[in-house]
Design a protein around this motif. Sequence first.
Motif, PDB file in Angstrom:
ATOM      1  N   ILE A  60      14.105  10.852  11.779  1.00  0.00           N
ATOM      2  CA  ILE A  60      14.732  10.389  13.021  1.00  0.00           C
ATOM      3  C   ILE A  60      13.811  10.727  14.192  1.00  0.00           C
ATOM      4  CG2 ILE A  60      16.721  10.614  14.555  1.00  0.00           C
ATOM      5  CD1 ILE A  60      18.358  11.403  12.052  1.00  0.00           C
ATOM      6  N   VAL A  61      13.452   9.703  14.962  1.00  0.00           N
ATOM      7  CA  VAL A  61      12.570   9.898  16.114  1.00  0.00           C
ATOM      8  C   VAL A  61      13.314  10.685  17.189  1.00  0.00           C
ATOM      9  CG1 VAL A  61      11.217   8.724  17.899  1.00  0.00           C
ATOM     10  CG2 VAL A  61      11.338   7.757  15.590  1.00  0.00           C
ATOM     11  N   ALA A  62      12.655  11.678  17.730  1.00  0.00           N
ATOM     12  CA  ALA A  62      13.278  12.572  18.705  1.00  0.00           C
ATOM     13  C   ALA A  62      13.306  11.991  20.111  1.00  0.00           C
ATOM     14  CB  ALA A  62      12.552  13.910  18.722  1.00  0.00           C
ATOM     15  N   GLY A  63      12.523  10.989  20.392  1.00  0.00           N
ATOM     16  CA  GLY A  63      12.495  10.423  21.740  1.00  0.00           C
ATOM     17  C   GLY A  63      12.681   8.922  21.694  1.00  0.00           C
ATOM     18  N   GLY A  64      13.250   8.387  22.739  1.00  0.00           N
ATOM     19  CA  GLY A  64      13.451   6.950  22.827  1.00  0.00           C
ATOM     20  C   GLY A  64      12.281   6.271  23.508  1.00  0.00           C
ATOM     21  N   GLN A  65      12.410   4.977  23.641  1.00  0.00           N
ATOM     22  CA  GLN A  65      11.393   4.189  24.326  1.00  0.00           C
ATOM     23  C   GLN A  65      11.563   4.340  25.833  1.00  0.00           C
ATOM     24  OE1 GLN A  65       8.975   2.451  22.708  1.00  0.00           O
ATOM     25  NE2 GLN A  65       9.799   3.357  20.853  1.00  0.00           N
ATOM     26  N   ASN A 116       6.818  13.432  16.116  1.00  0.00           N
ATOM     27  CA  ASN A 116       7.921  13.132  17.027  1.00  0.00           C
ATOM     28  C   ASN A 116       9.239  12.895  16.281  1.00  0.00           C
ATOM     29  OD1 ASN A 116       8.746  13.073  19.722  1.00  0.00           O
ATOM     30  ND2 ASN A 116       8.694  10.844  19.789  1.00  0.00           N
ATOM     31  N   HIS A 117       9.366  13.413  15.051  1.00  0.00           N
ATOM     32  CA  HIS A 117      10.616  13.344  14.299  1.00  0.00           C
ATOM     33  C   HIS A 117      11.330  14.684  14.407  1.00  0.00           C
ATOM     34  CE1 HIS A 117       9.208   9.980  11.299  1.00  0.00           C
ATOM     35  NE2 HIS A 117       9.121   9.607  12.554  1.00  0.00           N
ATOM     36  N   TRP A 118      12.671  14.632  14.272  1.00  0.00           N
ATOM     37  CA  TRP A 118      13.433  15.872  14.192  1.00  0.00           C
ATOM     38  C   TRP A 118      13.171  16.520  12.839  1.00  0.00           C
ATOM     39  CZ3 TRP A 118      15.368  18.235  18.162  1.00  0.00           C
ATOM     40  CH2 TRP A 118      15.775  17.512  19.290  1.00  0.00           C
ATOM     41  N   ILE A 119      12.860  17.802  12.883  1.00  0.00           N
ATOM     42  CA  ILE A 119      12.640  18.604  11.686  1.00  0.00           C
ATOM     43  C   ILE A 119      13.754  19.644  11.647  1.00  0.00           C
ATOM     44  CG2 ILE A 119      11.047  20.126  10.448  1.00  0.00           C
ATOM     45  CD1 ILE A 119       9.875  17.331  10.936  1.00  0.00           C
ATOM     46  N   ILE A 120      14.530  19.688  10.558  1.00  0.00           N
ATOM     47  CA  ILE A 120      15.618  20.656  10.430  1.00  0.00           C
ATOM     48  C   ILE A 120      15.401  21.433   9.137  1.00  0.00           C
ATOM     49  CG2 ILE A 120      18.119  21.001  10.257  1.00  0.00           C
ATOM     50  CD1 ILE A 120      18.464  18.386  11.818  1.00  0.00           C
ATOM     51  N   GLY A 121      15.283  22.739   9.262  1.00  0.00           N
ATOM     52  CA  GLY A 121      15.056  23.588   8.092  1.00  0.00           C
ATOM     53  C   GLY A 121      13.782  23.223   7.365  1.00  0.00           C
ATOM     54  N   GLY A 122      12.772  22.769   8.107  1.00  0.00           N
ATOM     55  CA  GLY A 122      11.497  22.403   7.521  1.00  0.00           C
ATOM     56  C   GLY A 122      11.483  21.015   6.905  1.00  0.00           C
ATOM     57  N   VAL A 123      12.596  20.276   7.001  1.00  0.00           N
ATOM     58  CA  VAL A 123      12.689  18.940   6.410  1.00  0.00           C
ATOM     59  C   VAL A 123      12.591  17.889   7.505  1.00  0.00           C
ATOM     60  CG1 VAL A 123      14.158  17.360   5.093  1.00  0.00           C
ATOM     61  CG2 VAL A 123      14.114  19.815   4.538  1.00  0.00           C
ATOM     62  N   ASP A 124      11.681  16.936   7.334  1.00  0.00           N
ATOM     63  CA  ASP A 124      11.527  15.813   8.265  1.00  0.00           C
ATOM     64  C   ASP A 124      12.698  14.869   8.053  1.00  0.00           C
ATOM     65  OD1 ASP A 124      10.838  13.454   9.597  1.00  0.00           O
ATOM     66  OD2 ASP A 124       8.707  13.670   9.137  1.00  0.00           O
ATOM     67  N   THR A 125      13.525  14.691   9.100  1.00  0.00           N
ATOM     68  CA  THR A 125      14.706  13.825   8.989  1.00  0.00           C
ATOM     69  C   THR A 125      14.348  12.347   9.082  1.00  0.00           C
ATOM     70  OG1 THR A 125      15.142  13.800  11.366  1.00  0.00           O
ATOM     71  CG2 THR A 125      16.142  15.597  10.064  1.00  0.00           C
TER      72      THR A 125
END
Length: 112
Positions: free
Chosen positions: A20-25, A9-18
């Motif tokens: 940063i959680v993609a969804g809130g509570q 559930n993290h944002w992945i940009i260019g194959g890199v785990d940022t």
Amino acid sequence: LTPEIGTNNHWIIGGVDTGIVAGGQNGDSAYEEWLAAGHSGSEQDFLDALVGPSGQDGVDGTSVTVTDNGNGTVTVSDGTTDVVVSDGTDGLTPEIGTNNHWIIGGVDTGIV
């Protein structure tokens, strides 16, 4: 690069785990917010509180009759005004205008 959401559930940009959680509570429900605002009661009490007072009854519409005159013409009448909607050659599609009147062939019939 196209961002995507990883299986964690993290944002992945260019194959890199940022990281940063993609969804809130999940937030409170409307019922829970209602209770937090100082109200009390069941969910049904909450739903009942959403219903406002009844509005005024509107004016009754006019009944119309459609008559096939047997000679290729059709007439629409509200008992006061008669409007020929077909002369047997060109078919016209009646519609309801923004003023709630029947519009036939671009002509406001004045009939509600």
